[in-house]
Design a protein around this motif. Structure first.
Motif, mmCIF file in Angstrom:
data_model
loop_
_atom_site.group_PDB
_atom_site.id
_atom_site.type_symbol
_atom_site.label_atom_id
_atom_site.label_comp_id
_atom_site.label_asym_id
_atom_site.label_seq_id
_atom_site.Cartn_x
_atom_site.Cartn_y
_atom_site.Cartn_z
ATOM 1 N N ILE A 225 39.482 35.410 35.257
ATOM 2 C CA ILE A 225 40.349 36.566 35.454
ATOM 3 C C ILE A 225 39.511 37.804 35.751
ATOM 4 O O ILE A 225 39.832 38.584 36.634
ATOM 5 C CB ILE A 225 41.249 36.797 34.225
ATOM 6 C CG1 ILE A 225 42.050 35.539 33.896
ATOM 7 C CG2 ILE A 225 42.154 37.998 34.416
ATOM 8 C CD1 ILE A 225 42.926 35.033 35.028
ATOM 9 N N PHE A 226 38.419 37.986 35.007
ATOM 10 C CA PHE A 226 37.464 39.056 35.297
ATOM 11 C C PHE A 226 36.108 38.651 34.768
ATOM 12 O O PHE A 226 35.993 37.795 33.892
ATOM 13 C CB PHE A 226 37.902 40.406 34.714
ATOM 14 C CG PHE A 226 38.014 40.424 33.214
ATOM 15 C CD1 PHE A 226 36.906 40.635 32.410
ATOM 16 C CD2 PHE A 226 39.243 40.257 32.599
ATOM 17 C CE1 PHE A 226 37.017 40.663 31.022
ATOM 18 C CE2 PHE A 226 39.372 40.282 31.218
ATOM 19 C CZ PHE A 226 38.251 40.480 30.433
ATOM 20 N N TYR B 69 40.059 45.608 29.205
ATOM 21 C CA TYR B 69 40.658 45.012 30.395
ATOM 22 C C TYR B 69 42.117 45.418 30.449
ATOM 23 O O TYR B 69 42.830 45.346 29.438
ATOM 24 C CB TYR B 69 40.565 43.483 30.396
ATOM 25 C CG TYR B 69 41.299 42.884 31.580
ATOM 26 C CD1 TYR B 69 40.785 43.028 32.861
ATOM 27 C CD2 TYR B 69 42.503 42.226 31.418
ATOM 28 C CE1 TYR B 69 41.464 42.512 33.958
ATOM 29 C CE2 TYR B 69 43.184 41.707 32.513
ATOM 30 C CZ TYR B 69 42.659 41.862 33.779
ATOM 31 O OH TYR B 69 43.328 41.367 34.858
ATOM 32 N N ALA C 251 45.502 44.476 32.599
ATOM 33 C CA ALA C 251 46.095 43.568 33.583
ATOM 34 C C ALA C 251 46.838 44.343 34.660
ATOM 35 O O ALA C 251 46.792 43.971 35.837
ATOM 36 C CB ALA C 251 47.040 42.585 32.884
ATOM 37 N N GLN D 21 44.256 45.614 36.836
ATOM 38 C CA GLN D 21 43.318 44.545 37.194
ATOM 39 C C GLN D 21 41.888 45.081 37.167
ATOM 40 O O GLN D 21 41.113 44.908 38.101
ATOM 41 C CB GLN D 21 43.663 43.933 38.547
ATOM 42 C CG GLN D 21 44.984 43.226 38.542
ATOM 43 C CD GLN D 21 45.279 42.511 39.835
ATOM 44 O OE1 GLN D 21 44.577 42.674 40.837
ATOM 45 N NE2 GLN D 21 46.298 41.698 39.824
ATOM 46 N N ARG D 22 41.559 45.730 36.045
ATOM 47 C CA ARG D 22 40.263 46.370 35.925
ATOM 48 C C ARG D 22 39.648 46.102 34.552
ATOM 49 O O ARG D 22 40.286 46.300 33.531
ATOM 50 C CB ARG D 22 40.390 47.867 36.124
ATOM 51 C CG ARG D 22 39.083 48.607 35.894
ATOM 52 C CD ARG D 22 39.252 50.062 36.089
ATOM 53 N NE ARG D 22 38.802 50.358 37.442
ATOM 54 C CZ ARG D 22 38.867 51.553 37.973
ATOM 55 N NH1 ARG D 22 39.420 52.538 37.339
ATOM 56 N NH2 ARG D 22 38.400 51.749 39.180
#
Length: 98
Positions: free
Chosen positions: A62-63, A83, A85, A88-89
């Protein structure tokens, strides 16, 4: 009640390492409720670098972040990983006491 972070997560702590060599886990989760039993969230120090990543139950990353070397030996350091969602960082913050 569902206590799994789905929208965002923050991990924050102080560390003072005798050594910054090798891999030192700060926080991790391993699936017990999902399809896989592998690591999911990982926040660790790898040879002075901070590593922050998450893999879902389908083994998709996901990251994933790996900083430049920032964690020094023998120095109190405040580290935070986040994080979001919706954005998205993923982010990592490091503040060392000098």
């Amino acid at each position: 009640m569902d206590r799994i972070p789905r929208e965002s997560i923050t991990i924050s702590t102080w560390v003072k390492l005798d050594t910054n060599k090798g891999i030192q886990s700060i926080f991790d989760t391993v699936g017990s409720h999902s399809k896989h039993k592998d690591g999911q969230y990982h926040f660790e120090i790898e040879n002075g670098k901070l590593r922050w990543f998450h893999r879902n139950e389908n083994h998709d990353t996901i990251f994933s972040l790996l900083t430049r070397p920032t964690i020094r030996e023998g120095v109190w350091t405040h580290i935070t990983a986040t994080y979001s969602a919706s954005e998205q960082r993923a982010r990592v913050s490091v503040i060392a006491l000098v």
